[in-house]
Structures are given as C-alpha cells and as structure tokens.
Write a protein that holds these residues in place. Structure first.
Motif, PDB file in Angstrom:
ATOM      1  N   LYS A   1      65.150  23.117 -25.292  1.00 23.20           N
ATOM      2  CA  LYS A   1      67.053  23.132 -24.948  1.00 23.20           C
ATOM      3  C   LYS A   1      67.240  24.629 -24.468  1.00 23.20           C
ATOM      4  CE  LYS A   1      70.380  21.350 -24.266  1.00 23.20           C
ATOM      5  NZ  LYS A   1      71.205  19.868 -23.251  1.00 23.20           N
ATOM      6  N   LEU A   2      67.322  24.909 -23.169  1.00 26.89           N
ATOM      7  CA  LEU A   2      67.584  26.236 -22.790  1.00 26.89           C
ATOM      8  C   LEU A   2      69.231  26.829 -22.204  1.00 26.89           C
ATOM      9  CD1 LEU A   2      64.078  27.289 -21.234  1.00 26.89           C
ATOM     10  CD2 LEU A   2      65.122  28.164 -23.644  1.00 26.89           C
ATOM     11  N   PRO A   3      70.131  27.190 -22.077  1.00 25.08           N
ATOM     12  CA  PRO A   3      71.541  27.866 -20.668  1.00 25.08           C
ATOM     13  C   PRO A   3      71.344  27.653 -20.283  1.00 25.08           C
ATOM     14  CG  PRO A   3      71.135  29.570 -22.834  1.00 25.08           C
ATOM     15  CD  PRO A   3      69.631  28.800 -23.110  1.00 25.08           C
ATOM     16  N   ASP A   4      72.318  27.396 -19.000  1.00 26.27           N
ATOM     17  CA  ASP A   4      71.877  26.602 -17.726  1.00 26.27           C
ATOM     18  C   ASP A   4      71.360  28.056 -16.721  1.00 26.27           C
ATOM     19  OD1 ASP A   4      71.993  24.681 -18.125  1.00 26.27           O
ATOM     20  OD2 ASP A   4      73.717  24.361 -17.000  1.00 26.27           O
ATOM     21  N   ASP A   5      71.632  29.249 -17.202  1.00 30.44           N
ATOM     22  CA  ASP A   5      71.172  30.854 -16.763  1.00 30.44           C
ATOM     23  C   ASP A   5      70.956  31.801 -17.441  1.00 30.44           C
ATOM     24  OD1 ASP A   5      72.770  31.536 -18.527  1.00 30.44           O
ATOM     25  OD2 ASP A   5      74.347  32.280 -18.169  1.00 30.44           O
ATOM     26  N   VAL A   6      68.935  31.111 -17.784  1.00 25.80           N
ATOM     27  CA  VAL A   6      68.878  31.940 -19.374  1.00 25.80           C
ATOM     28  C   VAL A   6      67.767  32.745 -17.947  1.00 25.80           C
ATOM     29  CG1 VAL A   6      66.630  30.306 -18.537  1.00 25.80           C
ATOM     30  CG2 VAL A   6      66.503  31.740 -20.580  1.00 25.80           C
ATOM     31  N   SER A   7      67.219  32.851 -16.699  1.00 27.10           N
ATOM     32  CA  SER A   7      66.678  34.040 -16.148  1.00 27.10           C
ATOM     33  C   SER A   7      67.849  34.620 -15.298  1.00 27.10           C
ATOM     34  CB  SER A   7      66.560  32.814 -14.684  1.00 27.10           C
ATOM     35  OG  SER A   7      68.770  32.690 -13.688  1.00 27.10           O
ATOM     36  N   GLU A   8      69.208  34.210 -15.892  1.00 31.67           N
ATOM     37  CA  GLU A   8      70.139  35.617 -15.596  1.00 31.67           C
ATOM     38  C   GLU A   8      70.218  36.852 -17.163  1.00 31.67           C
ATOM     39  OE1 GLU A   8      73.671  34.887 -14.174  1.00 31.67           O
ATOM     40  OE2 GLU A   8      72.624  33.301 -13.381  1.00 31.67           O
ATOM     41  N   ARG A   9      69.120  36.858 -17.892  1.00 32.17           N
ATOM     42  CA  ARG A   9      69.598  36.951 -19.076  1.00 32.17           C
ATOM     43  C   ARG A   9      68.118  37.893 -20.285  1.00 32.17           C
ATOM     44  NH1 ARG A   9      74.445  35.045 -21.887  1.00 32.17           N
ATOM     45  NH2 ARG A   9      75.843  33.567 -20.470  1.00 32.17           N
ATOM     46  N   LEU A  10      69.001  38.736 -20.711  1.00 32.56           N
ATOM     47  CA  LEU A  10      67.245  38.827 -21.286  1.00 32.56           C
ATOM     48  C   LEU A  10      67.193  38.181 -22.545  1.00 32.56           C
ATOM     49  CD1 LEU A  10      65.496  40.654 -22.931  1.00 32.56           C
ATOM     50  CD2 LEU A  10      67.009  42.223 -23.795  1.00 32.56           C
ATOM     51  N   VAL A  11      65.985  37.567 -22.692  1.00 31.36           N
ATOM     52  CA  VAL A  11      65.219  36.089 -23.822  1.00 31.36           C
ATOM     53  C   VAL A  11      64.704  36.751 -24.344  1.00 31.36           C
ATOM     54  CG1 VAL A  11      64.411  33.594 -23.977  1.00 31.36           C
ATOM     55  CG2 VAL A  11      65.592  34.473 -21.807  1.00 31.36           C
ATOM     56  N   ILE A  12      65.245  36.512 -26.190  1.00 29.96           N
ATOM     57  CA  ILE A  12      64.411  37.346 -27.283  1.00 29.96           C
ATOM     58  C   ILE A  12      63.769  36.151 -28.022  1.00 29.96           C
ATOM     59  CG2 ILE A  12      64.440  38.496 -29.393  1.00 29.96           C
ATOM     60  CD1 ILE A  12      67.078  40.217 -28.080  1.00 29.96           C
ATOM     61  N   VAL A  13      62.525  35.684 -28.237  1.00 21.74           N
ATOM     62  CA  VAL A  13      61.886  34.556 -28.680  1.00 21.74           C
ATOM     63  C   VAL A  13      61.958  35.105 -30.133  1.00 21.74           C
ATOM     64  CG1 VAL A  13      60.198  32.972 -28.798  1.00 21.74           C
ATOM     65  CG2 VAL A  13      60.787  33.802 -26.379  1.00 21.74           C
ATOM     66  N   VAL A  14      61.832  34.471 -31.251  1.00 14.64           N
ATOM     67  CA  VAL A  14      61.413  34.315 -32.012  1.00 14.64           C
ATOM     68  C   VAL A  14      61.103  33.226 -33.340  1.00 14.64           C
ATOM     69  CG1 VAL A  14      63.853  35.670 -32.699  1.00 14.64           C
ATOM     70  CG2 VAL A  14      64.220  33.439 -33.232  1.00 14.64           C
ATOM     71  N   ASP A  15      60.402  34.132 -33.874  1.00  8.19           N
ATOM     72  CA  ASP A  15      59.054  33.226 -34.672  1.00  8.19           C
ATOM     73  C   ASP A  15      58.945  34.306 -35.672  1.00  8.19           C
ATOM     74  OD1 ASP A  15      58.262  31.006 -35.934  1.00  8.19           O
ATOM     75  OD2 ASP A  15      56.615  30.866 -34.753  1.00  8.19           O
ATOM     76  N   PRO A  16      59.435  33.602 -37.410  1.00  9.61           N
ATOM     77  CA  PRO A  16      58.701  34.541 -38.451  1.00  9.61           C
ATOM     78  C   PRO A  16      56.928  35.107 -38.310  1.00  9.61           C
ATOM     79  CG  PRO A  16      60.020  32.515 -39.202  1.00  9.61           C
ATOM     80  CD  PRO A  16      59.413  32.322 -37.627  1.00  9.61           C
ATOM     81  N   MET A  17      56.698  34.204 -38.059  1.00 12.90           N
ATOM     82  CA  MET A  17      55.173  34.220 -37.844  1.00 12.90           C
ATOM     83  C   MET A  17      54.124  34.423 -37.193  1.00 12.90           C
ATOM     84  SD  MET A  17      55.277  34.626 -40.972  1.00 12.90           S
ATOM     85  CE  MET A  17      53.423  35.095 -42.176  1.00 12.90           C
ATOM     86  N   LEU A  18      53.356  35.191 -36.305  1.00 10.97           N
ATOM     87  CA  LEU A  18      52.332  35.138 -35.342  1.00 10.97           C
ATOM     88  C   LEU A  18      51.001  35.697 -35.942  1.00 10.97           C
ATOM     89  CD1 LEU A  18      51.590  35.723 -32.356  1.00 10.97           C
ATOM     90  CD2 LEU A  18      51.867  37.950 -32.688  1.00 10.97           C
ATOM     91  N   ALA A  19      50.685  34.346 -35.822  1.00 10.92           N
ATOM     92  CA  ALA A  19      49.413  33.952 -36.781  1.00 10.92           C
ATOM     93  C   ALA A  19      48.044  33.858 -35.783  1.00 10.92           C
ATOM     94  CB  ALA A  19      49.012  32.349 -37.278  1.00 10.92           C
ATOM     95  N   THR A  20      47.611  32.516 -34.874  1.00  9.20           N
ATOM     96  CA  THR A  20      46.541  32.936 -33.854  1.00  9.20           C
ATOM     97  C   THR A  20      47.576  33.026 -32.879  1.00  9.20           C
ATOM     98  OG1 THR A  20      47.429  30.466 -33.253  1.00  9.20           O
ATOM     99  CG2 THR A  20      45.815  30.306 -35.287  1.00  9.20           C
ATOM    100  N   GLY A  21      48.734  33.272 -32.675  1.00  8.59           N
ATOM    101  CA  GLY A  21      49.143  33.779 -31.139  1.00  8.59           C
ATOM    102  C   GLY A  21      49.267  32.046 -30.034  1.00  8.59           C
TER     103      GLY A  21
END
Length: 218
Positions: free
Chosen positions: A126-146
């Motif tokens: 579920k994303l905003p309709d104008d996601v292409s016009e925004r800086l998107v910060i993706v968050v997850d506490p752990m980057l394990a296997t990636g």
C-alpha cells in the motif's frame, strides 16, 4: 565490527556514529531491556536517524511575516517524504521518523520467505499514489541476508519510486553486500555493521529479533 572508515564499505553506505545514536543502540542490545523500553528507544533512535537521512533535502525561499517584519525564509521544497515500512518490525522505526516529519506520507510492504525456495514473496503493498514524486525512505530494523530488503526496493521501483533510501538499526556484512549489489543507486543508512550472520540468519552480536522485542512476542 565494521565502521564507516572501513576500506571495504561501499560509498553508498553510511554508518551513523552520533554519540546519542550509539548510546541508545547499546541500551537496545541489552537482553534485560524491557519491551516498553526497547520500543521507546527504537522511536528515539529512529528520530535521530531521520535527521541524518534528511540533511540534504532541498529548500526554497518563501515570503513570510514574523511578528516584527516580512522576510524571505527557507522551507522544504517540493513534495514531502514518503516513509515505507517493511512489515512488521519496520513500524517500530517509522514511528520515530514521523515524529520528526509528521507530514510525511506512509506506505507499507509485507514480505515473507517461501519455506521451499527461500525467495521473498509479497503479501501486502500500500503506497501513496504520487510515490514517484517523493523521496521514499524504506525502513526495517535489521538488514540480515538482505534479500527481503532488496526485494522490497525492487518492488517499489516497479511501483514508480525513483528516489529511494534504506534505513536500518543493524546490518550484517552479507546483507550490505546483497543490497548494494542489487541496488547500487540506493543509499543505505545504519547504526552499526555487526560481525556476521549465524546459521539461523541472526545478526551477531545483534540485539535479537527486533519484531519480537518491539511487540513482546516470541
């Protein structure tokens, strides 16, 4: 542990070494830290991370009037941020960032790992309709296997996101390698790159399962 001065660290990776960030991360690592305290610390540390993640946002001068006189003053230019949480643990990081940027739009992506193929499978987006016009910060506490983070970024690019950054509390060297190889154009921000992954894909020394510690589950 690896730090930002390591010659093997990709240029796209930033380790946030602010003393308050490192202090709060140490408190989060301790096994005796309660669920409520862990959740509070996650919110505080993510607010500080958001400060680093947004330090280069563009500004524009606008005309305002103070109680004393008119002036030209800077404000954020263009569309505001979109923060996308990788469910479920990403919500624990997103909340603190929203404290700093309450006008940001919010998105969610849910992934699980297929038990046979071990490939990440999307079950929610579920994303905003104008996601292409925004800086998107993706968050997850752990980057394990990636692999999940890389899959999430690929899906967001398919949805039109063109400006992406990834933020996590902890990363394993393997996860950093996988993510930066799959998405060399996406800056990665973390508070620590720990020693290794164990045979169960837990980050060592790590802080345990971030989702369980945030929500008091097993």
């Amino acid at each position: 542990m690896t730090d930002a001065s390591s010659p093997t660290l990709p240029d796209s990776v930033t380790v946030i070494r602010h003393p308050l960030v490192q202090h709060k991360l140490t408190l989060m690592r301790q096994k005796q830290t309660s669920t409520g305290e862990f959740r509070r610390l996650a919110r505080e540390i993510s607010l500080l991370m958001a400060y680093e993640l947004t330090r280069d946002l563009p500004l524009e001068d606008v005309a305002i009037e103070t109680p004393l006189e008119p002036m030209q003053a800077p404000r954020l230019a263009g569309k505001k941020l979109c923060i996308v949480s990788i469910l479920r643990a990403g919500d624990g990081i997103m909340e603190g960032m929203l404290d700093l940027v309450p006008s940001a739009r919010v998105g969610h992506i849910g992934l699980y790992r297929d038990p046979e193929t071990l490939v990440p499978v999307e079950y929610y987006l579920k994303l905003p309709d104008d996601v292409s016009e925004r800086l998107v910060i993706v968050v997850d506490p752990m980057l394990a296997t990636g692999h999940s983070a890389a899959a999430a970024l690929s899906r967001l690019k398919q949805a039109g996101a063109g400006q992406l950054r990834f933020a996590c509390l902890l990363a394993a060297p393997q996860g950093v390698s996988v993510l930066t190889e799959a998405h060399p154009d996406v800056p990665v921000f973390t508070c620590s790159i720990d020693r290794e992954l164990d045979s169960h894909a837990y980050i060592r020394p790590g802080l345990g399962d971030a989702g369980d510690r945030l929500y008091g589950t097993k």
